[in-house]
Design an enzyme around this catalytic site. Structure first.
Site, PDB file in Angstrom:
ATOM      1  N   SER A 167      47.527  40.525  45.824  1.00 60.37           N
ATOM      2  CA  SER A 167      46.872  40.590  47.117  1.00 60.37           C
ATOM      3  C   SER A 167      47.876  40.194  48.211  1.00 60.37           C
ATOM      4  O   SER A 167      48.914  40.826  48.339  1.00 60.37           O
ATOM      5  CB  SER A 167      45.622  39.704  47.136  1.00 60.37           C
ATOM      6  OG  SER A 167      44.831  39.957  48.267  1.00 60.37           O
TER       7      SER A 167
ATOM      8  N   ASP B 236      39.091  48.682  43.620  1.00 60.72           N
ATOM      9  CA  ASP B 236      39.384  47.645  44.605  1.00 60.72           C
ATOM     10  C   ASP B 236      38.959  48.104  46.001  1.00 60.72           C
ATOM     11  O   ASP B 236      39.487  49.090  46.522  1.00 60.72           O
ATOM     12  CB  ASP B 236      40.885  47.331  44.572  1.00 60.72           C
ATOM     13  CG  ASP B 236      41.292  46.149  45.436  1.00 60.72           C
ATOM     14  OD1 ASP B 236      40.440  45.637  46.190  1.00 60.72           O
ATOM     15  OD2 ASP B 236      42.456  45.734  45.343  1.00 60.72           O
TER      16      ASP B 236
ATOM     17  N   HIS C 254      39.354  44.047  42.828  1.00 62.83           N
ATOM     18  CA  HIS C 254      40.556  43.401  43.372  1.00 62.83           C
ATOM     19  C   HIS C 254      41.163  42.368  42.421  1.00 62.83           C
ATOM     20  O   HIS C 254      42.379  42.252  42.321  1.00 62.83           O
ATOM     21  CB  HIS C 254      40.199  42.748  44.709  1.00 62.83           C
ATOM     22  CG  HIS C 254      41.378  42.265  45.489  1.00 62.83           C
ATOM     23  ND1 HIS C 254      42.429  43.085  45.837  1.00 62.83           N
ATOM     24  CD2 HIS C 254      41.669  41.037  46.005  1.00 62.83           C
ATOM     25  CE1 HIS C 254      43.324  42.380  46.517  1.00 62.83           C
ATOM     26  NE2 HIS C 254      42.889  41.148  46.638  1.00 62.83           N
TER      27      HIS C 254
END
Length: 760
Positions: free
Chosen positions: A613, A704, A736
């Site tokens: 991320s 995601d 995610h």
């Protein structure tokens, strides 16, 4: 070539077997203690989970123990010989007295939601609630709220609103509006109008609504008086009153034109509401009993932009809650919390202007060693010591999670876990004035601890912690041997760019957790993996992580950096990052790397970097901005191009705030200008792509919604086009987090193999 392939296959098999041994270590999700009638013993139930790779789910079980109190004040745990598997259980909630247990089983398809009420010896009641009444009960940890009333006759809970009726066509083309939800093989249903959802992990979930079930009759009623624009959650029963009416307190999240992603996003405004619970005794003249004004939910926290985790004191005199107002007001997705108290009225007259007392304020900048602020992601359903006003909560303190006791009347805060320890602690449950917790470190598997207050020689009170021997966290002899050869420390890293323009908090040191072998094998250092958390307003804790322990057991040192902007260091340090992403956080990581190199703990020629991320944002930034520094990289769902992400993510506002700083909160709109897109691009790793030469592994979740797969694929394809060694693994059903057991396993196995290929 065949020998090369054979060697690679053997290496995969070897590493796969080792990773499986780490993966098999169980975790405790929840625990409950039940007092016996004699008082000398109590019963404990521990909800335990472990990944089941074969079926690609987490297997849940209950491990039971009898807790015996010794004459010297110590306790002994006698564990049941085997755990009991909990198949198909979505939620489990004991009643306040401990005499009843609610089991919720959500349907996997279109079937009913099942509620089971158990006594100590048998199933007492079972109710099947059809989809026409409501959908699955929320058990997500955020909207989730399941609460027994005081006399244990009713349970309030949050579930998906019922499926709307949809129009149908038959095989002749005939159209019928709002037909029955029942299946009919001779017709097919229209899609209907698309509805907004709360983004990542909530795709396909319907609006959360509040319901009450009477466990005697099985009658289910939707709670009236709640505006349809509110998504509700975290419901608790208000204290009983002399009147026959009962009340519910819940958290409500409102939205205007769009629901932005809410997972990990504390910057979504929310408030506490109180509403009258439905009457189950009689429906006669119900409309006459209460005025419309009396039925409508009342907003209790209009003067503050965020309020959640409501908890009543045992005597019902006050209500405490956590606020993420710093996050809401600044736009940062997570920030420093505050704690508040409302005195609860005896006459049940609720006012929107109720006085809110601040118990713990937002800490801007703490002096070294002092309380750095509240960072609280969970609170027990019953978090009180026996005095009725001392709250026990977990909170992040720099790179550790600690346990705090908070006097909610005076505001006194005490760190009750050892101040000399760099271990992290999580709270399981309270046992009267004693505490059951879990303690671990990057090189120590979790250990259950029992905490009790003892008097010192000076007649002061302090907390004493003892180990609880238990079967839950057992690991193989091989794993224990490997991690016993490791050590860790928490390093303080000095800020390089100190200037008058920086706030005091932003000028203070940040931290990095360093994991290494206890003994040097030769003059050469072990290869170093730099690990970077996402967020960016998150934190890497000094707790046990199975994948990180696995990587360190392969002969790697780990440098886990909590750069400025991380939680746990005060609000000024956190707010120094928005508007500076891609530069300040990148420089903090490079400074931390140089720190361990200068100490002789790492070789500059054997450094790899790993992040997910925003950690993937940093990973891809670093290999572009410092192309000679890294021999390998791995990125899980990385943010590579903000200009692409802003139009596809469930949190486009994040792109604005992290790019522009606090003013980005007001600049956010659904149609970025050319100026916005240019700045987004310049802040992104893709703007440095021409300089990248580091072999990079990409691990991407196809479902995601937070950082859609397109941004990672675009960057990976561009690298491959310029001749950089690239490997892409796409997990078709992952979101995610890439947390499904098989995906998590394959992800870290490939990370290990990738780093071994280029670092050793």
């Amino acid at each position: 070539m065949d020998k090369e392939v054979e060697a690679t296959e053997q290496e995969y098999a070897l590493h796969s077997n080792l990773l499986q041994e780490f993966t098999a270590i169980s975790t405790v999700d929840k625990a409950w203690l039940f007092k016996s009638s004699t008082g000398s013993a109590s019963q404990g139930m521990f909800c335990v989970s472990q990944p089941n790779l074969l079926v690609n789910k987490r297997k849940k079980s209950i491990v039971s123990a009898t807790i015996l109190r010794q004459n010297d004040g110590s306790v002994a745990f006698q564990w049941a010989p085997f755990p009991i598997e909990m198949c198909g259980v979505s939620a489990m909630v004991p009643s306040p007295s401990g005499s009843k247990l609610l089991i919720v089983r959500n349907p996997e398809s279109e079937g009913p939601c099942r509620f089971e009420i158990w006594s100590s010896s048998k199933l007492e009641k079972e109710f099947h609630v059809p989809q026409s009444k409501h959908g699955s009960v929320y058990t997500d940890g955020w909207f989730e709220g399941i609460s027994w009333n005081s006399d244990e006759t009713c349970i309030a809970y949050v579930a998906e609103e019922p499926s709307p009726a949809k129009s149908t066509f038959n095989d002749q083309g005939s159209y019928k509006k709002d037909s029955s939800p029942d299946k009919d093989c001779g017709t097919w249903k229209c899609q209907g109008e698309w509805e907004e959802n709360w983004g990542e992990t909530y795709a396909g979930k319907r609006q959360p609504m509040l319901f009450v079930i009477n466990i005697t009759s099985g009658e289910v009623q939707a709670v009236k008086g709640i505006d349809k624009s509110l998504s509700v959650g975290q419901v608790v029963w208000a204290p009983s009153t002399e009147s026959s009416a009962q009340y519910l307190v819940f958290v409500g999240w409102s939205f205007e034109t769009r629901k932005l992603g809410i997972k990990y996003c504390y910057n979504r405004p929310c408030a506490l509401y109180v509403v009258k619970a439905p009457h189950h005794e009689s429906k006669v003249n119900e409309a006459e009993i209460h005025s419309t004004e009396d039925v409508q939910a009342v907003n209790l926290t209009q003067t503050i932009s965020s309020a959640f985790f409501p908890r009543f004191s045992p005597d019902g005199k006050f209500l405490v809650f956590v606020s993420a107002r710093s996050s809401v007001d600044s736009g940062a997705h997570s920030a420093t919390d505050s704690l508040h108290r409302i005195d609860w009225p005896k006459d049940t007259k609720f006012y929107q202007s109720a006085k809110i007392h601040e118990v713990i304020p937002v800490v801007l900048c703490a002096e070294d060693g002092n309380f750095p602020g509240l960072y609280c992601s969970s609170i027990l359903s019953d978090p009180w010591l026996s005095d009725g006003y001392t709250l026990v909560i977990p909170s992040v303190w720099h790179s550790c999670q600690v346990l705090l006791s908070v006097d909610v009347l005076s505001g006194e805060i005490l760190r009750i876990t050892p101040a000399y320890s760099n271990f992290s602690w999580s709270l399981l449950t309270l046992d009267g004035n004693n505490i059951l917790a879990v303690s671990s470190s990057p090189v120590d598997v979790p250990q259950i601890k029992y905490g009790a207050i003892v008097k010192t020689a000076a007649n002061n009170k302090e907390w004493s912690w003892s180990d609880v021997s238990n079967p839950i966290f057992k690991c193989s002899d091989k794993v224990r041997s490997l991690i016993s050869s490791l050590t860790f420390s928490v390093m303080k890293i000095s800020v390089k760019d100190v200037s008058e323009s920086l706030t005091k908090g932003a000028s203070q040191h940040y931290e990095a957790i360093f994991v290494s072998s206890k003994t040097k094998k030769s003059d050469a250092c072990d290869p170093l993996i730099v690990i970077l958390h996402g967020g960016p307003h998150s934190v890497s804790l000094s707790s046990f992580s199975k994948p990180w322990a696995y990587l360190s057991s392969l002969g790697y040192s780990l440098l886990i950096v909590n750069y400025r902007g991380s939680l746990g260091f005060g609000e000024e340090a956190l707010q120094s990052l928005p508007g500076k992403v891609g530069s300040r956080d990148v420089n903090d990581v490079l400074t931390a790397i140089d720190h361990v190199i200068n100490l002789g703990l790492a070789s500059p020629s054997k450094i790899a970097v790993l992040g997910g991320s925003h950690g993937g944002f940093l990973t891809t930034h670093l290999i572009g901005q410092a192309p000679e520094k890294f021999v390998a990289a791995a990125a899980r769902n990385p943010v590579c191009n903000l200009a692409l992400m802003v139009g596809t993510s469930d949190i486009p506002d994040w792109c604005y705030v992290e790019t522009y700083g606090i003013k980005g909160r007001d600049k956010f709109n659904e149609a970025p200008s050319a100026e916005d897109l240019t700045l987004f691009y310049s802040k992104s790793p893709i703007s440095h792509l021409s300089k990248v030469k580091t072999p990079t592994l990409f691990l991407l979740g196809a479902q995601d919604l937070r950082v859609p797969i397109s941004t990672g694929l675009q960057y990976a394809r561009a690298l491959r086009e310029k001749g950089v060694q690239v490997k892409v693994i796409v997990f078709p059903n992952d979101v995610h987090g890439i947390e499904r057991p098989q995906s998590d396993f394959e992800s870290y196995l490939n990370i290990a193999m990738w780093f071994n290929k280029y670092c050793k």
